[in-house]
Design a protein around this motif. Structure first.
Motif, PDB file in Angstrom:
ATOM      1  N   ALA A 195       0.885  -1.204   0.026  1.00 10.37           N
ATOM      2  CA  ALA A 195       0.029   0.089  -0.067  1.00 10.37           C
ATOM      3  C   ALA A 195       0.881   1.244   0.027  1.00 10.37           C
ATOM      4  CB  ALA A 195      -0.813   0.019   1.133  1.00 10.37           C
ATOM      5  N   GLU A 196       0.481   2.166  -0.826  1.00 14.38           N
ATOM      6  CA  GLU A 196       1.251   3.581  -0.815  1.00 14.38           C
ATOM      7  C   GLU A 196       0.486   4.527   0.411  1.00 14.38           C
ATOM      8  OE1 GLU A 196       2.295   6.491  -4.138  1.00 14.38           O
ATOM      9  OE2 GLU A 196       0.233   6.493  -3.783  1.00 14.38           O
ATOM     10  N   ALA A 197      -0.861   4.161   0.645  1.00 11.99           N
ATOM     11  CA  ALA A 197      -1.381   4.973   1.742  1.00 11.99           C
ATOM     12  C   ALA A 197      -2.820   4.363   2.135  1.00 11.99           C
ATOM     13  CB  ALA A 197      -1.850   6.516   1.397  1.00 11.99           C
ATOM     14  N   LEU A 198      -3.199   4.260   3.455  1.00 12.65           N
ATOM     15  CA  LEU A 198      -4.179   3.735   3.883  1.00 12.65           C
ATOM     16  C   LEU A 198      -5.124   4.644   4.455  1.00 12.65           C
ATOM     17  CD1 LEU A 198      -2.626   0.855   6.082  1.00 12.65           C
ATOM     18  CD2 LEU A 198      -3.722   0.875   3.621  1.00 12.65           C
ATOM     19  N   PHE A 199      -6.380   4.478   4.087  1.00 10.02           N
ATOM     20  CA  PHE A 199      -7.489   5.596   4.485  1.00 10.02           C
ATOM     21  C   PHE A 199      -8.788   4.874   5.154  1.00 10.02           C
ATOM     22  CE2 PHE A 199      -5.149   7.130   0.942  1.00 10.02           C
ATOM     23  CZ  PHE A 199      -4.916   8.144   1.157  1.00 10.02           C
ATOM     24  N   ILE A 200      -9.668   5.732   5.610  1.00 12.71           N
ATOM     25  CA  ILE A 200     -11.018   5.316   6.168  1.00 12.71           C
ATOM     26  C   ILE A 200     -11.916   6.332   5.424  1.00 12.71           C
ATOM     27  CG2 ILE A 200     -12.605   5.335   8.034  1.00 12.71           C
ATOM     28  CD1 ILE A 200     -11.062   2.688   7.973  1.00 12.71           C
ATOM     29  N   ASP A 201     -13.040   5.970   4.986  1.00 17.83           N
ATOM     30  CA  ASP A 201     -14.152   6.926   4.615  1.00 17.83           C
ATOM     31  C   ASP A 201     -14.895   7.124   5.678  1.00 17.83           C
ATOM     32  OD1 ASP A 201     -16.390   8.260   3.764  1.00 17.83           O
ATOM     33  OD2 ASP A 201     -16.671   6.887   2.234  1.00 17.83           O
ATOM     34  N   PRO A 202     -14.827   8.554   6.454  1.00 11.29           N
ATOM     35  CA  PRO A 202     -15.454   8.683   7.671  1.00 11.29           C
ATOM     36  C   PRO A 202     -16.908   8.661   7.667  1.00 11.29           C
ATOM     37  CG  PRO A 202     -14.545  10.689   6.626  1.00 11.29           C
ATOM     38  CD  PRO A 202     -14.204   9.839   5.675  1.00 11.29           C
ATOM     39  N   LEU A 203     -17.666   8.774   6.510  1.00 12.45           N
ATOM     40  CA  LEU A 203     -18.945   8.792   6.366  1.00 12.45           C
ATOM     41  C   LEU A 203     -19.428   7.063   6.516  1.00 12.45           C
ATOM     42  CD1 LEU A 203     -21.466  10.320   5.835  1.00 12.45           C
ATOM     43  CD2 LEU A 203     -21.137   9.966   3.483  1.00 12.45           C
ATOM     44  N   THR A 204     -18.738   6.346   5.729  1.00  9.78           N
ATOM     45  CA  THR A 204     -19.211   4.819   6.045  1.00  9.78           C
ATOM     46  C   THR A 204     -18.291   3.914   6.622  1.00  9.78           C
ATOM     47  OG1 THR A 204     -17.931   4.187   4.049  1.00  9.78           O
ATOM     48  CG2 THR A 204     -20.156   5.177   3.472  1.00  9.78           C
ATOM     49  N   GLY A 205     -17.315   4.182   7.038  1.00 11.40           N
ATOM     50  CA  GLY A 205     -16.415   3.423   7.776  1.00 11.40           C
ATOM     51  C   GLY A 205     -15.403   2.474   7.057  1.00 11.40           C
ATOM     52  N   MET A 206     -15.657   2.712   5.750  1.00 13.67           N
ATOM     53  CA  MET A 206     -15.143   1.784   4.833  1.00 13.67           C
ATOM     54  C   MET A 206     -13.672   2.019   4.620  1.00 13.67           C
ATOM     55  SD  MET A 206     -16.252   1.243   0.682  1.00 13.67           S
ATOM     56  CE  MET A 206     -15.718   3.252   0.391  1.00 13.67           C
ATOM     57  N   PRO A 207     -12.924   0.719   4.596  1.00 12.03           N
ATOM     58  CA  PRO A 207     -11.377   0.896   4.334  1.00 12.03           C
ATOM     59  C   PRO A 207     -11.009   1.203   2.963  1.00 12.03           C
ATOM     60  CG  PRO A 207     -11.913  -1.308   4.675  1.00 12.03           C
ATOM     61  CD  PRO A 207     -13.236  -0.491   4.973  1.00 12.03           C
ATOM     62  N   VAL A 208     -10.080   1.942   2.650  1.00  7.81           N
ATOM     63  CA  VAL A 208      -9.499   2.259   1.379  1.00  7.81           C
ATOM     64  C   VAL A 208      -8.198   2.297   1.426  1.00  7.81           C
ATOM     65  CG1 VAL A 208      -9.450   3.969  -0.397  1.00  7.81           C
ATOM     66  CG2 VAL A 208     -11.283   3.610   0.981  1.00  7.81           C
ATOM     67  N   ARG A 232      -4.517   2.896  -1.184  1.00  7.45           N
ATOM     68  CA  ARG A 232      -4.029   3.416  -2.595  1.00  7.45           C
ATOM     69  C   ARG A 232      -2.825   2.821  -2.960  1.00  7.45           C
ATOM     70  NH1 ARG A 232      -2.933   9.581  -1.990  1.00  7.45           N
ATOM     71  NH2 ARG A 232      -0.922   8.569  -1.122  1.00  7.45           N
ATOM     72  N   THR A 233      -2.573   2.180  -4.056  1.00  8.39           N
ATOM     73  CA  THR A 233      -1.476   1.720  -4.494  1.00  8.39           C
ATOM     74  C   THR A 233      -0.992   2.377  -5.744  1.00  8.39           C
ATOM     75  OG1 THR A 233      -2.802  -0.168  -5.820  1.00  8.39           O
ATOM     76  CG2 THR A 233      -2.030  -0.575  -3.662  1.00  8.39           C
ATOM     77  N   VAL A 234       0.210   1.989  -6.203  1.00  2.11           N
ATOM     78  CA  VAL A 234       0.806   2.735  -7.461  1.00  2.11           C
ATOM     79  C   VAL A 234       0.491   1.713  -8.702  1.00  2.11           C
ATOM     80  CG1 VAL A 234       2.918   3.495  -8.787  1.00  2.11           C
ATOM     81  CG2 VAL A 234       2.520   3.961  -6.271  1.00  2.11           C
ATOM     82  N   GLY A 235      -0.227   2.062  -9.694  1.00  3.33           N
ATOM     83  CA  GLY A 235      -0.538   1.249 -10.567  1.00  3.33           C
ATOM     84  C   GLY A 235       0.815   1.099 -11.769  1.00  3.33           C
TER      85      GLY A 235
END
Length: 74
Positions: free
Chosen positions: A34-47, A49-52
């Motif tokens: 992973a390049e970076a890890l996120f959470i969608d604060p509205l849904t709690g969904m994990p996200v 980002r990688t480099v293509g």
């Protein structure tokens, strides 16, 4: 007037909050770095980002099972 291509996805990406890895992020990674890890604060969904292959960001996430009632953050 219709929204320009990418407008909704760009708003969604700006909403994401960086976070520490969770078990859900490990599932998303499927062995890729992973390049970076996120959470969608509205849904709690994990996200994550990688480099293509073309050096453009690739976003990985699972569709949420439910969305909050109301405006949905738009």
């Amino acid at each position: 007037m219709p929204a320009r291509p990418g407008a909704i996805s760009e708003r969604w990406v700006r909403r994401l909050t960086m976070c520490d890895p969770t078990a859900a992020h490990v599932v998303l990674a499927q062995g890729e770095k992973a390049e970076a890890l996120f959470i969608d604060p509205l849904t709690g969904m994990p996200v994550m980002r990688t480099v293509g292959h073309d050096s453009k960001p690739v976003w990985r996430f699972h569709a949420p099972l439910s969305l909050p009632a109301g405006d949905a953050g738009g």
